[in-house]
Design a protein around this motif. Structure first.
Motif, short mmCIF file in Angstrom:
data_model
loop_
_atom_site.label_atom_id
_atom_site.label_comp_id
_atom_site.label_asym_id
_atom_site.label_seq_id
_atom_site.Cartn_x
_atom_site.Cartn_y
_atom_site.Cartn_z
N PHE A 481 -10.98 2.70 -2.04
CA PHE A 481 -12.14 2.88 -1.16
C PHE A 481 -12.37 1.64 -0.29
O PHE A 481 -12.81 1.74 0.85
CB PHE A 481 -13.39 3.19 -1.98
N TYR A 482 -12.09 0.49 -0.84
CA TYR A 482 -12.25 -0.78 -0.12
C TYR A 482 -11.37 -0.79 1.13
O TYR A 482 -11.83 -1.04 2.24
CB TYR A 482 -11.86 -1.92 -1.06
N ILE A 483 -10.09 -0.46 0.97
CA ILE A 483 -9.15 -0.44 2.09
C ILE A 483 -9.52 0.65 3.09
O ILE A 483 -9.56 0.42 4.31
CB ILE A 483 -7.70 -0.23 1.60
N GLU A 484 -9.78 1.86 2.58
CA GLU A 484 -10.09 2.99 3.47
C GLU A 484 -11.32 2.72 4.33
O GLU A 484 -11.32 2.99 5.53
CB GLU A 484 -10.29 4.27 2.65
N SER A 485 -12.39 2.21 3.71
CA SER A 485 -13.63 1.99 4.46
C SER A 485 -13.47 0.89 5.51
O SER A 485 -13.98 1.00 6.63
CB SER A 485 -14.78 1.65 3.50
N LEU A 486 -12.74 -0.19 5.16
CA LEU A 486 -12.54 -1.28 6.11
C LEU A 486 -11.67 -0.85 7.28
O LEU A 486 -11.94 -1.21 8.44
CB LEU A 486 -11.92 -2.49 5.40
N ILE A 487 -10.61 -0.09 7.00
CA ILE A 487 -9.73 0.35 8.08
C ILE A 487 -10.46 1.32 9.01
O ILE A 487 -10.32 1.26 10.24
CB ILE A 487 -8.45 0.99 7.51
N ALA A 488 -11.26 2.23 8.43
CA ALA A 488 -12.04 3.16 9.27
C ALA A 488 -13.01 2.40 10.16
O ALA A 488 -13.17 2.71 11.35
CB ALA A 488 -12.79 4.14 8.37
N TYR A 489 -13.64 1.38 9.61
CA TYR A 489 -14.58 0.56 10.37
C TYR A 489 -13.86 -0.19 11.49
O TYR A 489 -14.30 -0.21 12.65
CB TYR A 489 -15.27 -0.42 9.42
N TYR A 517 -9.39 -6.53 9.00
CA TYR A 517 -8.03 -6.21 8.54
C TYR A 517 -7.52 -7.24 7.54
O TYR A 517 -6.85 -6.90 6.55
CB TYR A 517 -7.07 -6.11 9.73
N GLU A 518 -7.79 -8.51 7.81
CA GLU A 518 -7.31 -9.55 6.90
C GLU A 518 -8.03 -9.52 5.57
O GLU A 518 -7.48 -9.94 4.55
CB GLU A 518 -7.42 -10.92 7.57
N ALA A 519 -9.27 -9.02 5.55
CA ALA A 519 -9.98 -8.85 4.28
C ALA A 519 -9.29 -7.81 3.41
O ALA A 519 -9.36 -7.87 2.17
CB ALA A 519 -11.43 -8.44 4.53
N CYS A 520 -8.59 -6.86 4.06
CA CYS A 520 -7.84 -5.85 3.29
C CYS A 520 -6.69 -6.49 2.51
O CYS A 520 -6.28 -5.99 1.45
CB CYS A 520 -7.26 -4.79 4.23
N SER A 521 -6.16 -7.60 3.04
CA SER A 521 -4.99 -8.26 2.42
C SER A 521 -5.36 -9.50 1.63
O SER A 521 -4.51 -10.33 1.35
CB SER A 521 -3.97 -8.63 3.52
N ILE A 522 -6.64 -9.64 1.29
CA ILE A 522 -7.11 -10.88 0.64
C ILE A 522 -6.43 -11.13 -0.70
O ILE A 522 -6.17 -12.27 -1.07
CB ILE A 522 -8.65 -10.87 0.48
N ASP A 523 -6.09 -10.06 -1.45
CA ASP A 523 -5.43 -10.25 -2.75
C ASP A 523 -4.06 -10.88 -2.58
O ASP A 523 -3.65 -11.73 -3.37
CB ASP A 523 -5.30 -8.91 -3.48
N LYS A 524 -3.34 -10.47 -1.54
CA LYS A 524 -2.02 -11.05 -1.29
C LYS A 524 -2.15 -12.52 -0.91
O LYS A 524 -1.34 -13.36 -1.33
CB LYS A 524 -1.32 -10.28 -0.17
N GLN A 555 -0.27 -4.91 14.27
CA GLN A 555 0.41 -5.67 13.21
C GLN A 555 -0.50 -5.86 11.99
O GLN A 555 -0.07 -5.66 10.85
CB GLN A 555 0.83 -7.02 13.76
N LYS A 556 -1.75 -6.24 12.22
CA LYS A 556 -2.69 -6.46 11.12
C LYS A 556 -3.00 -5.15 10.39
O LYS A 556 -3.20 -5.14 9.17
CB LYS A 556 -3.99 -7.08 11.66
N GLN A 557 -3.05 -4.05 11.15
CA GLN A 557 -3.30 -2.75 10.50
C GLN A 557 -2.15 -2.38 9.58
O GLN A 557 -2.37 -1.89 8.46
CB GLN A 557 -3.48 -1.67 11.57
N THR A 558 -0.94 -2.64 10.03
CA THR A 558 0.25 -2.36 9.19
C THR A 558 0.21 -3.20 7.91
O THR A 558 0.49 -2.69 6.81
CB THR A 558 1.54 -2.66 9.98
N GLU A 559 -0.12 -4.48 8.05
CA GLU A 559 -0.21 -5.36 6.88
C GLU A 559 -1.29 -4.88 5.92
O GLU A 559 -1.12 -4.93 4.70
CB GLU A 559 -0.51 -6.79 7.34
N ALA A 560 -2.41 -4.40 6.47
CA ALA A 560 -3.52 -3.92 5.63
C ALA A 560 -3.12 -2.69 4.84
O ALA A 560 -3.48 -2.53 3.66
CB ALA A 560 -4.74 -3.63 6.49
N LEU A 561 -2.35 -1.81 5.47
CA LEU A 561 -1.93 -0.57 4.80
C LEU A 561 -0.87 -0.82 3.74
O LEU A 561 -0.70 -0.04 2.81
CB LEU A 561 -1.41 0.43 5.84
#
Length: 562
Positions: A481-489, A517-524, A555-561
Motif C-alpha cells: 500500500f505504501y508503494i501504490e499510494s505514493l506512485i499514484a500520488y 519516488y525516492e521515498a518508495c526506494s528508502i529501504d534499498k 527513471q525514478k518511477q522504474t526504480e520505485a516499482l
C-alpha cells in the motif's frame, strides 16, 4: 597397525596416510555419526618413552588443544589409548596445509593474503585468550578446509604462566620462524608469535623467507643486519603492507609492533568489519572485539635482563641486553597504552556518532516530504493516505533507532561500546532521537484522522487497506500500500506538471515528485548506501534542466516499482 579400526561405533580408521612425522603418522578416518571425514594422529608410545621431551610436548599438546574451541583451530574430538599407540581423532582438512598450497600456487596476491592472515589472527586470539603462546606458527601448521584456514599442531605451544613476567624460556619452533629472543635463549612472551606472524605473512606474499641461511646462526645474523627484500620473486606489494611487515619483523622486540598495534594497523583495521568470504577474498567472518590485547601481558617491553642458556653456544651472537627495570618499563608501557587507548576510544565515539546521524538522516529526508504534502493539497489528488504512510514509515525507522539506543544495542560492533554509552555524545544522540519521536507523533495522529476521513470520500472498500490506515503499526501489507499510494500520488502530480508553464511551479512539482519516488526506494537506500549525501542530492534535483524532468521521472518511477 594393520586393517581398519572402529572406536565406540563412532570413528572408523582406514589405511590412507595423510602425513608422516618423526613420532606420529596421520591417517584418514570417518566419523560414522556425522558421516564426515576425520584425521587420526597415531603416536607411538615407545618413541615417546624413549624421548622424555617429546613425551612432555605430546601431553602438553593434548591438554592445550582440549581447551581451544574456534572455527579457526583444528578441533580435537577424542583421544584413545590402544596397545602401543595413542590415537587422536581430529578435524580433517581436505585442502592440506598452507605449505603445500604455496608449493602448488606460488605467491599469494596481497588482498587474498590479508584474508588468510585475518583467519590466522582469529585462531591466535582464541589461543592467546587461554594464555597460550603458539611458538611454532608456520605454513606446515596451518591447514585449509574449504575456504577456511585452521591453526593446528600445538606440540610446541605452551602456557604463559601467570606470574610477574608471563614468559617462557625454552627454545622451540622452526628456525626460519623463530623470534630472535627465542634463538638467544632469553625470556620471552607473546611477542614471539608476532615475529612468526611476520615471517608467515612474508612467506605467503613472496613464497620465500625474509631471512635465509644454512644454520640457525646464519639466519640469526641476517635478522640482525640484512635489509628485507620487498621485491623478491617479482612480487609487488603496497607501501602499507611493507610498513606492516617491517614492524612485525623488528629484531628488537622493544621496537616490534605490539598485539594491540597489530589490530590498529591499517592493513588489519580496515578489514576487521569485512565479512565477505570467497575464493579470492577470505576474511574472518565477523568483527571480533580485541580488548584481549589491552592486557599488559601482551606488550613487548617487560623482560628481565636475566641471561638463560642460549642454543647458539660459542657463536658469540647472544649478547647481554641491558634493559630498564621491569617496573620502569611497565610504567612507560602503561602510559603509552593508555594514551593509545584514549585516542582509539575518541575516534570510535566520533565514528559512532557519524553512523547514528546518518541513520537518522534517512528518515530526516522523509520529514521534509511529510511536511510538504499540505503545500500540494490538490483536490483531485489524495495526499492524506500517502502522507500517513510516509509518517508511519518514519515512525518505524525512528522507533527502531530509538530502541537500539535506549536498549544499548551495539549495532555497529564498536570495540569500546561501553565507553560510548557513558559519553556525552551518546546522551545527546539519545535525546535527539527521542525528540524526533515526539515531533513525528504530533503530525502522525492528525494525519491519520484525515486519512480515515478519506476512506469514505474515496469509497475505499479494500479491508486490508482500511486496516492499514486505521492502525499505526505496520501490517504485512504495508509495503504494497505504501508503494501504490505514493506512485499514484506522484503520477497525479506529474500530470499537472506537464500542463504548467511557470518555471518556478514546474521546479516545485518536479522536486516533490522526485522526493515521493525516492521515498518508495528508502529501504534499498538503508541497505546499500547509509552514507548517502542528501544535501548534495537535493541541490542536484533543484538544479535539474527542465528538459530532463520527464526522463528522470520515468527513471525514478522504474526504480520505485523495482
Amino acid at each position: 597397525m594393520n586393517g581398519n579400526l572402529c572406536f565406540d561405533d563412532k570413528f572408523l580408521i582406514d589405511k590412507e596416510v595423510l602425513g608422516k612425522g618423526a613420532f606420529a603418522t596421520v591417517v584418514k578416518g570417518l566419523d560414522l555419526k556425522n558421516n564426515q571425514h576425520i584425521a587420526c594422529k597415531i603416536v607411538s608410545k615407545q618413541k615417546l618413552k624413549e624421548n622424555p621431551t617429546l613425551d612432555n610436548l605430546f601431553a602438553q599438546e593434548i591438554q592445550l588443544q582440549r581447551q581451544l574451541k574456534s572455527p579457526y583451530i583444528i578441533q580435537l574430538y577424542k583421544v584413545y589409548s590402544v596397545d602401543n599407540y595413542y590415537m587422536l581423532m581430529m578435524e580433517y582438512c581436505e585442502g592440506g596445509d598452507l605449505e603445500k598450497y604455496l608449493q602448488k600456487n606460488g605467491p599469494i596476491p596481497e588482498q587474498k593474503a590479508i584474508g588468510f592472515l585475518m583467519q590466522v589472527l582469529a585462531g591466535l586470539r582464541e589461543i592467546h585468550s587461554h594464555s597460550i603462546i603458539h611458538r611454532d606458527l608456520k605454513p606446515q601448521n596451518i591447514f585449509i578446509k574449504g575456504n577456511q584456514l585452521k591453526i593446528g599442531d600445538f606440540g610446541c605451544a605452551r602456557t604463559a604462566f601467570i606470574d610477574s613476567l608471563n614468559v617462557g624460556k625454552t627454545t622451540v619452533g622452526s628456525s626460519y620462524f623463530k623470534a630472535p629472543e627465542i634463538i638467544e635463549g632469553l625470556e620471552y612472551g607473546f611477542e614471539v608469535d608476532i615475529f612468526s606472524l611476520g615471517v608467515l605473512l612474508y612467506k605467503m606474499l613472496f613464497n620465500s623467507y625474509p631471512f635465509e641461511g644454512q644454520s640457525v646462526q646464519e639466519i640469526y645474523k641476517k635478522m640482525q643486519s640484512v635489509s628485507i627484500d620487498f621485491k623478491k620473486n617479482g612480487v609487488v606489494i603496497s607501501n602499507q603492507m611493507i610498513d606492516f611487515l617491517q614492524r612485525l619483523l623488528k629484531f628488537d622486540r622493544n621496537d616490534r609492533i605490539t598485539w594491540l598495534q597489530v589490530y590498529q594497523h591499517p592493513v588489519i583495521s580496515k578489514n576487521l568489519k569485512n565479512d565477505s568470504i570467497s575464493a579470492e577474498n577470505i576474511f574472518a567472518p565477523q568483527f571480533i572485539d580485541v580488548q584481549l590485547y589491552q592486557d599488559p601481558k601482551f606488550t613487548n617491553k617487560k623482560f628481565s635482563s636475566i641471561k638463560v642458556q642460549s642454543n647458539l653456544s660459542t657463536s658469540g651472537i647472544a649478547e647481554e641486553n641491558k634493559q630498564k627495570s621491569n617496573v620502569q618499563q611497565q610504567d612507560e608501557e602503561k602510559k603509552r597504552m593508555l594514551a593509545e587507548l584514549k585516542e582509539a576510544k575518541e575516534k570510535e565515539i566520533q565514528f559512532a556518532v557519524k553512523q547514528y546521524l546518518l541513520k537518522r538522516n534517512i528518515y530526516g529526508q522523509m520529514w521534509e516530504l511529510a511536511k510538504s504534502f499540505k503545500k500540494f493539497n490538490i483536490p483531485q489528488i489524495d495526499s492524506k493516505i500517502p502522507a500517513l504512510f510516509i509518517l508511519k514509515k518514519m515512525k518505524s525507522l525512528n522507533s527502531q533507532l530509538q530502541n537500539e539506543l535506549n536498549q544499548r544495542i551495539n549495532i555497529f560492533n564498536l570495540k569500546y561500546f561501553n565507553d560510548f554509552l557513558d559519553s556525552e555524545p551518546y546522551e545527546k544522540l539519545q535525546k535527539q532521537i527521542n525528540d524526533d519521536s515526539v515531533e513525528i507523533d504530533k503530525l502522525l495522529h492528525p494525519t491519520q484522522q484525515e486519512a480515515i476521513e478519506s476512506i469514505q470520500k474515496l469509497n475505499i472498500t479494500d479491508q486490508d487497506l482500511i486496516q492499514e490506515i486505521k492502525t499505526l503499526q505496520l501490517t504485512p501489507c504495508f509495503k504494497k500500500f505504501y508503494i501504490e499510494s505514493l506512485i499514484a500520488y506522484a503520477n497525479g502530480l506529474n500530470q499537472i506538471l506537464q500542463k504548467l508553464n511557470d518555471t518556478a511551479q514546474q521546479k516545485g512539482f518536479f522536486y516533490q515528485i522526485i522526493l515521493v519516488y525516492e521515498a518508495c526506494s528508502i529501504d534499498k537506500l538503508i541497505i546499500d548506501n547509509i552514507e548517502y549525501d542528501f544535501e548534495k542530492h537535493k541541490l542536484e534535483i533543484i538544479h535539474t534542466n527542465p528538459e530532463k524532468y520527464q526522463s528522470i521521472i520515468e527513471q525514478k518511477q522504474t526504480e520505485a516499482l523495482n
